[in-house]
Design an enzyme around this catalytic site. Structure first.
Site, PDB file in Angstrom:
ATOM      1  N   ALA A   4       0.850  -1.191   0.000  1.00 25.13           N
ATOM      2  CA  ALA A   4       0.000   0.000   0.000  1.00 25.13           C
ATOM      3  C   ALA A   4       0.884   1.239   0.000  1.00 25.13           C
ATOM      4  O   ALA A   4       0.600   2.233   0.645  1.00 25.13           O
ATOM      5  CB  ALA A   4      -0.924   0.004   1.213  1.00 25.13           C
ATOM      6  N   GLY A   5       1.988   1.171  -0.741  1.00 29.82           N
ATOM      7  CA  GLY A   5       2.913   2.298  -0.795  1.00 29.82           C
ATOM      8  C   GLY A   5       2.690   3.134  -2.032  1.00 29.82           C
ATOM      9  O   GLY A   5       1.550   3.471  -2.362  1.00 29.82           O
ATOM     10  N   ILE A   7       3.018   2.615  -5.390  1.00 32.09           N
ATOM     11  CA  ILE A   7       2.148   2.035  -6.407  1.00 32.09           C
ATOM     12  C   ILE A   7       0.809   1.661  -5.770  1.00 32.09           C
ATOM     13  O   ILE A   7      -0.250   1.871  -6.351  1.00 32.09           O
ATOM     14  CB  ILE A   7       2.812   0.792  -7.050  1.00 32.09           C
ATOM     15  CG1 ILE A   7       4.055   1.227  -7.839  1.00 32.09           C
ATOM     16  CG2 ILE A   7       1.836   0.058  -7.958  1.00 32.09           C
ATOM     17  CD1 ILE A   7       4.871   0.076  -8.387  1.00 32.09           C
ATOM     18  N   GLY A   8       0.870   1.145  -4.548  1.00 27.90           N
ATOM     19  CA  GLY A   8      -0.324   0.650  -3.872  1.00 27.90           C
ATOM     20  C   GLY A   8      -1.436   1.684  -3.731  1.00 27.90           C
ATOM     21  O   GLY A   8      -2.597   1.401  -4.018  1.00 27.90           O
ATOM     22  N   ASN A  35       6.831   9.748   2.499  1.00 31.63           N
ATOM     23  CA  ASN A  35       5.851   9.080   1.635  1.00 31.63           C
ATOM     24  C   ASN A  35       4.823  10.061   1.077  1.00 31.63           C
ATOM     25  O   ASN A  35       4.179   9.798   0.070  1.00 31.63           O
ATOM     26  CB  ASN A  35       5.027   8.034   2.411  1.00 31.63           C
ATOM     27  CG  ASN A  35       5.868   6.936   3.043  1.00 31.63           C
ATOM     28  OD1 ASN A  35       5.487   6.404   4.080  1.00 31.63           O
ATOM     29  ND2 ASN A  35       6.991   6.602   2.439  1.00 31.63           N
ATOM     30  N   LEU A  98      12.845  -7.596  -3.452  1.00 36.18           N
ATOM     31  CA  LEU A  98      12.967  -8.843  -4.194  1.00 36.18           C
ATOM     32  C   LEU A  98      12.441 -10.036  -3.401  1.00 36.18           C
ATOM     33  O   LEU A  98      11.737 -10.891  -3.931  1.00 36.18           O
ATOM     34  CB  LEU A  98      14.458  -9.044  -4.508  1.00 36.18           C
ATOM     35  CG  LEU A  98      14.834 -10.190  -5.418  1.00 36.18           C
ATOM     36  CD1 LEU A  98      14.455  -9.836  -6.842  1.00 36.18           C
ATOM     37  CD2 LEU A  98      16.329 -10.470  -5.339  1.00 36.18           C
ATOM     38  N   CYS A 140      11.592 -16.743 -13.463  1.00 35.03           N
ATOM     39  CA  CYS A 140      12.134 -17.392 -14.666  1.00 35.03           C
ATOM     40  C   CYS A 140      13.368 -16.679 -15.201  1.00 35.03           C
ATOM     41  O   CYS A 140      14.173 -17.271 -15.907  1.00 35.03           O
ATOM     42  CB  CYS A 140      11.077 -17.433 -15.767  1.00 35.03           C
ATOM     43  SG  CYS A 140       9.910 -18.803 -15.585  1.00 35.03           S
ATOM     44  N   CYS A 152      38.555  -5.043  -0.753  1.00 36.90           N
ATOM     45  CA  CYS A 152      39.757  -4.203  -0.656  1.00 36.90           C
ATOM     46  C   CYS A 152      39.512  -2.805  -1.235  1.00 36.90           C
ATOM     47  O   CYS A 152      40.164  -1.855  -0.834  1.00 36.90           O
ATOM     48  CB  CYS A 152      40.966  -4.898  -1.262  1.00 36.90           C
ATOM     49  SG  CYS A 152      40.905  -4.987  -3.028  1.00 36.90           S
TER      50      CYS A 152
END
Lengths: 624, 323
Positions: A4-5, A7-8, A35, A98, A140, A152
Site C-alpha cells: 500500500a505504498g 504504487i499501492g 511518503n 525482491l 524465470c 579491498c
C-alpha cells in the site's frame, strides 16, 4: 493487493474507480513523512499509522459501498498461506523488495492464481503478468543483484564516494555502534595481517573513564590517520593510484573549535533537536550543503558524543537506518572525511543519505501510470483474455515513438527451478560442508525459503516449525552441525535432496555432487549451485564483496544504483514467446527493451526494428 | 540558482522526488502557477499529480454542478450527495486537493473558457484545458500565445479507453543530460490551430489512427453544435459520413480512420479510470518537465489506447513551417 505504498495507493484508487468490489490489501509498513509526496491517500496526521488501513479508509470515502479488507502485516507471515491466496481471482503486487516478490510469486504458483507484478524507479516502470503454465513466472529470469563492492576497494582503495559510504556505514558505524562480535573487515588491508586481531578490537573499545571527546579523537586519529599511514606503507598498492593523505584530529580541529563545540552543546542542551541531531546542536540547517572537512569533523565528534551521552543503551545493537538522523549524520561525516583523504569529492548529507539508504527515486506520476497499466492487465486476467496479456514498459525516453511500450509476455522458462520441476545440482565437499552451511548458503540465501524441510528420500534431515517436540528440535540442531557425509542418512555424491518450503508450497530437488576443491576467490561459499539463475552482478571478480545494504528498489528492472558509468551486463537468455511462430522483430524489441531498462542505454533513434501496426497488429504478424 | 533555498519542511516532504529532478527543479515548481479548465477524471488525476509535486498554485475552473455521471471516475469528490449537492465540480475538487498538500495554493475561478481575456491567462505559467470545443481550444491557445511570456498550453481528452494530449510550448529551450554532459536544446511548437491544419496527406503513413479519429469527432461536435462529449452512438451514421467527407477533402484513404475506432470512441463516452490515471500521469510528467526546463518534452501529441496498450508520441507539425 500486496503493498500500500507508492504504487499501492494509486492502484487501490484506480481499482475502486474501475468498479472492483472486493479488495484485500496487505502492507506491514507505517506511514512516513517522505511518503506524503506521492502516496496521496496519506496525510501528515497519519504519520506512524498502518498504510493498509489508512489507504482503505481514504478510498472508502469516495467509494463507500465496496469491500476493502486491510491487513497491517508482513505478506511472509504464515497466515498468508496457499489457502489464503486461493480465495482471490488475481493478485496485484506493488512491492519494494525482491524477497517479498519471490515469496508472493511462489504462493501464486502454488495457489494457481494469476499475478500482476510491477515496479518503478524515477520515470521508469514495468508491469508484467505471471500466469502459471502460460507465461514466465517472476523467477524465470535472473534479477539484478544488489550491487556489491570488492572488500579491498572499500577497506583500502576507495575511488568513488559510494565506496566511502559503504566503509562508513557497514564497517565503521557497525564497529562503533553495532554488534561487536560480527566479523568486520575494518582493519583488513590488502597486504598483510600484521596487526593482530586482538589489538584491533581494543582500539575501538572505549576505555573505562575515557572522556567521550578523547575517545572520539582517538578513533578519528586511528581510522583517518594511523590506518592511512599503514596503508601508505604498502608501496605496491599506490604504484598506479593517487596516494591518500592521512588526516589527524589536530589538523582539522583547532583547540578553539573544540571548545566552542563543547559550549554550543551546553547552550542547546535543552533543545530536543540537539539530542537527536548533531546538525541541530551545531546550528547547521541545510542538508543540501556540502560541509568542509572541518565541518565534517565537527559533525563526526558531535554525533559520537551524542550517541554515547544520549543513546548509550543502544550501543552494541545499532544497525544503520536511513531514518535515524544521527546515524545518517555520522555516516555522512565519516564518509566525507575519508573521501577528503582519498581526494574524492565531498557530498551533502542529502546525497549521502540517498546513497547510504539506497533510497529509491520515486515520483507520483510514474506510480499512477503503472497502477493504470496494472488495472488494465488485471481486467484482462479476469476475462481470461490470455492473448491480450502484455508486459508493458514505461520509459523515460521514447523508443520508436513509444513512451509506453507493450510486448507479449514470455513463455515459462523450462529450466526455471521455481515454476518447472527441473532439479538443481550442487557441487559441494560433502566431507567438509556442514548441513548448516547448506541451509544458510543455499536453501535460505539462494532459494529464498523461510520454513525449509530437507529430506533425503523419506528421511527427514531438517525442518523448522512451532509444533516440533523437543527431541526433534535437538536432533535437527545436532544435524546442522554435522558434515553432510556423516548425517544419519549420509549425503554423498549422487544423493538427491528434496528441499521444501511448506508455507510457499514450493519443492525442489537438488542433485548432490561431491567435489574436493573450491576456488576461494571465485567460489567463496565453498559450493556451487547450478540450474539456478545467478543474479548478474556488475562487478569485477574479487575475493569477497560487500554490498551496500539490502536493496529497497521498487523495481525489478533497474539496478538500484543507477550510476551511468556502471553497466551490469545481463546475459539475456534466449527466450520464446507464447506463440510458437517466431516473430523475431517482436522478440528483439522485447529483449532490447529489457536490456534498455537494465542497462539504461539511451535510445538512439535507429529505426531498424519496428514495433508497428494497428490495434490488431500482433495478430496479423502471427498469421503471416 | 534562484537564490531561495527550500525549507526544511519542503526538503523532507519532497525528498524522494528531489532525488529524481533536483532541488533546482523543485524550486521552480514551487513558483509555478497552473490553470486547469474542465474537471473530469483525467484532469483530477493530473491535479493530484502536480499538487503532490508541489507547484506554487493551482486554479480550477468548472462551473458544472456535480452529478453522479461526473463523479464516475473522479476520486476527488466524496460520493455523498450531502457533500456535493449544489457545489460546482471545481469547488468540490478544490476542497480535496487542498488536503493533498498544504503547501500548494488551490483556488477556484468561475466563467466560461471563451470569456477569459488575455490578461486572465497572463496569471499562469501552465494552462491545461479539457472537455471543451474545438473553437474554445483554439481561442485559449491563441490568447496564451499573445502574451509576452511563454505559457505552456495543453489540451487533454479521454474517450472510452483512449486518451489524447496536445502540447504547445511555443519556442522552447531546455537542458537535458546526455551521458555526463548537460546539453541545451530547442524546439519549435505549432499552435493547436496550426497543428490540426496540417494536411493529412503530409503526415507519415504510420501516424496514429487516434489522431484522425479525434479530429473527426471534434469537427462533428463543431458542425452539429454539440457540447464536448455529447456525441453518442446514435450519431454514428453522421460521424461516419463526416469522416468520409474529411478523408475525401484531405485526399487520404478512408482506412486512415477505421470505422470501428470511431464507433468505440462514441459508444462509451465515460472515461475509463485506468486510462485517466495513465494520461493524467503522462500529462503531469510533461508539465513538470516544462516548468523545470529539464528533460525532453513530448512534441506535440500523445496517444494511449488501452486496447493495444501503446503510448505513442506523434509530431504533428507542418514540415515547412519556419523554413
Amino acid at each position: 493487493m500486496v503493498g500500500a505504498g507508492g504504487i499501492g495507493c494509486e492502484l487501490l484508487k484506480t481499482l475502486a474507480l474501475s468498479g472492483f468490489q472486493d479488495i484485500h490489501i496487505i502492507d506491514m509498513d507505517t506511514i512516513e513523512v517522505s511518503n506524503l509526496n506521492r502516496q496521496f491517500l496519506f496525510r501528515q496526521s497519519h504519520v506512524g499509522q498502518s498504510k493498509a488501513k489508512v489507504a482503505r479508509d481514504a478510498v472508502l470515502k469516495f467509494r463507500p459501498h465496496i469491500n476493502i479488507k486491510s491487513y497491517h502485516a508482513n505478506v511472509k507471515d504464515p497466515d498468508f498461506n496457499v489457502e489464503f491466496f486461493k480465495q482471490f481471482n488475481v493478485v496485484l503486487n506493488g512491492l519494494d523488495n525482491l524477497d517479498a516478490r519471490r515469496h508472493v510469486n511462489r504462493l501464486c504458483l502454488a495457489a494457481d492464481v494469476p499475478l500482476v507484478e510491477s515496479g518503478t524507479t524515477g520515470f521508469l516502470g514495468q508491469v508484467t503478468v505471471h500466469v502459471k503454465g502460460r507465461t514466465e513466472c517472476y523467477e524465470c529470469q535472473p534479477k539484478p543483484a544488489p550491487k556489491t563492492y570488492p572488500v579491498c576497494t572499500i577497506t583500502s582503495t576507495p575511488s568513488k564516494f559510494v565506496h566511502c559510504i559503504v566503509w562508513a556505514k557497514d564497517l565503521l558505524f557497525t564497529k562503533l555502534f553495532g554488534d561487536k562480535n560480527q566479523e568486520n573487515d575494518l582493519n583488513i588491508r590488502s597486504s598483510d595481517g600484521a596487526s593482530s586481531s586482538e589489538n584491533v578490537v581494543d582500539v575501538f573499545e572505549r576505555k573505562e573513564d575515557e572522556d567521550v571527546e578523547q575517545y572520539g579523537r582517538r578513533i578519528f586519529d586511528h581510522v583517518f590517520g594511523y590506518n592511512i599511514e599503514l596503508a601508505l606503507s604498502n608501496e605496491e598498492t599506490w604504484k598506479n593510484r593517487n596516494r591518500p593523505k592521512p588526516i589527524y584530529s589536530k589538523d582539522v580541529l583547532s583547540d578553539e573549535l573544540a571548545h566552542q563545540n563543547g559550549s554550543v552543546n551546553k547552550n542547546l542542551a535543552t533543545d530536543d533537536g540537539s539530542l537527536v541531531s548533531a546538525m541541530a546542536s551545531l546550528g547547521m540547517k541545510n542538508p543540501q550543503d556540502i560541509w568542509s572537512l572541518s565541518e565534517n569533523s565537527r559533525i563526526f565528534f558531535e554525533t559520537l558524543r551524542l550517541f554515547f551521552t544520549n543513546r548509550g543503551k543502544e550501543i552494541g545493537n545499532l544497525s544503520f537506518d536511513k531514518d535515524d538522523q544521527l546515524a545518517v549524520e555520522f555516516v555522512t561525516a565519516a564518509a566525507n572525511i575519508r573521501a577528503a583523504s582519498f581526494g574524492i569529492p565531498l557530498h551533502s548529507l542529502f546525497e549521502a543519505k540517498g546513497i547510504a539508504g539506497n533510497i529509491v527515486h520515486a515520483v507520483a506520476t510514474t506510480n499512477a501510470i503503472i497502477a493504470g497499466l496494472i488495472v488494465i492487465e488485471a481486467i484482462k486476467v479476469l476475462k481470461s483474455d490470455i492473448k491480450s496479456y502484455r508486459m508493458t514498459y514505461c520509459l523515460e525516453h521514447p523508443s520508436r515513438k513509444m513512451l509506453l511500450m507493450p510486448v507479449e509476455p514470455f513463455e515459462p522458462n523450462k529450466s526455471c527451478y521455481v515454476c518447472s520441476e527441473t532439479p538443481l545440482s550442487l557441487e559441494i565437499n560433502t566431507h567438509h560442508s556442514k548441513l548448516k552451511d547448506f541451509v544458510e548458503k543455499i536453501v535460505k540465501a539462494k532459494l529464498g525459503m523461510n520454513f525449509p524441510i530437507i529430506m533425503q528420500g523419506s528421511a527427514l534431515l531438517y525442518e523448522v516449525g512451532d509444533d516440533l517436540d523437543e527431541d526433534m528440535v535437538a536432533n535437527y540442531a545436532a544435524n546442522l552441525e554435522k558434515v553432510l557425509a556423516e548425517l544419519p542418512s549420509p549425503v554423498t555424491s549422487g544423493t538427491v535432496l528434496t528441499v521444501e518450503d511448506l508455507q510457499q508450497e514450493f519443492t525442489c530437488n537438488i542433485n548432490i555432487k561431491h567435489r574436493k576443491e573450491f576456488d576461494e576467490e571465485k567460489e567463496p561459499d565453498g559450493m556451487l549451485l547450478s540450474g539456478w539463475t545467478q543474479p548478474p552482478s556488475a562487478l569485477e571478480k574479487e575475493d569477497k564483496s560487500i554490498s551496500n545494504g539490502a536493496s529497497t528498489s521498487d523495481t525489478p528492472i533497474a539496478a538500484t544504483e543507477a550510476e551511468k558509468d556502471e553497466i551490469g551486463i545481463v546475459s539475456a537468455a534466449k527466450k520464446r514467446r507464447l506463440s510458437d511462430i517466431v516473430d523475431s522483430e517482436l522478440s528483439n524489441a522485447a529483449d532490447e527493451a529489457r536490456n534498455r531498462n537494465q542497462l539504461q542505454v539511451i535510445d538512439d533513434e535507429d529505426d531498424l526494428v519496428m514495433l508497428e501496426g494497428n490495434s490488431d497488429g500482433y495478430k496479423k504478424k502471427r498469421l503471416q | 540558482m534562484d537564490g531561495e533555498e527550500l525549507t526544511e519542511q519542503e526538503t523532507a516532504l519532497y525528498d524522494r522526488q528531489i532525488r529524481v529532478w533536483g532541488a533546482d527543479a523543485q524550486r521552480r515548481l514551487s513558483k509555478a502557477h497552473v490553470l486547469v479548465y474542465g474537471m473530469k477524471g483525467t484532469v483530477a488525476e493530473f491535479c493530484k499529480n502536480i499538487v503532490l509535486a508541489g507547484v506554487g498554485s493551482l486554479t480550477l475552473v468548472d462551473d458544472r454542478v456535480a452529478t453522479e455521471e461526473a463523479l464516475s471516475s473522479n476520486f476527488l469528490i466524496p460520493l455523498d450527495e450531502n457533500v456535493y449537492n449544489g457545489k460546482t465540480l471545481a469547488e468540490l475538487c478544490c476542497d480535496s486537493l487542498k488536503d493533498f498538500n498544504p503547501m500548494v495554493r488551490v483556488s477556484v475561478e468561475k466563467g466560461d473558457l471563451l470569456s477569459f481575456g488575455v490578461d486572465f491567462f497572463n496569471k499562469f505559467d501552465v494552462v491545461v484545458v479539457s472537455c471543451c470545443s474545438l473553437a474554445a481550444k483554439k481561442m485559449a491557445n491563441d490568447r496564451c500565445r499573445k502574451l509576452s511570456k511563454r505559457v505552456a498550453f495543453y489540451t487533454v481528452d479521454c474517450r472510452d479507453s483512449c486518451g489524447e494530449i496536445f502540447v504547445d510550448l511555443q519556442d522552447y529551450r531546455y537542458s537535458k543530460k546526455k551521458l555526463e554532459e548537460t546539453i541545451e536544446c530547442q524546439l519549435q511548437y505549432p499552435s493547436f490551430e496550426e497543428a490540426v491544419s496540417v494536411p493529412w496527406r503530409a503526415l507519415p503513413r504510420k501516424t496514429s489512427k487516434l489522431y484522425f479519429a479525434m479530429r473527426v469527432i471534434e469537427n462533428y461536435e463543431e458542425a452539429e453544435g454539440r457540447n464536448p462529449g455529447e456525441v453518442l452512438i446514435a450519431d454514428l451514421p453522421g460521424v461516419l459520413k463526416l469522416k468520409k467527407e474529411l478523408c475525401t477533402a484531405q485526399s487520404v484513404n478512408e482506412s486512415h480512420v477505421p470505422d470501428n475506432l470511431l464507433e468505440r470512441l462514441i459508444t462509451n463516452t465515460t472515461e475509463f479510470p485506468p486510462v485517466c490515471a495513465i494520461i493524467g500521469g503522462i500529462l503531469g510528467q510533461e508539465v513538470i518537465k516544462a516548468i523545470s526546463g529539464k528533460g525532453d518534452p513530448l512534441k506535440n501529441f500523445f496517444f494511449f489506447d488501452a486496447l493495444d496498450g501503446k503510448g505513442i508520441i506523434e509530431d504533428i507539425s507542418d514540415p515547412n513551417a519556419g523554413k
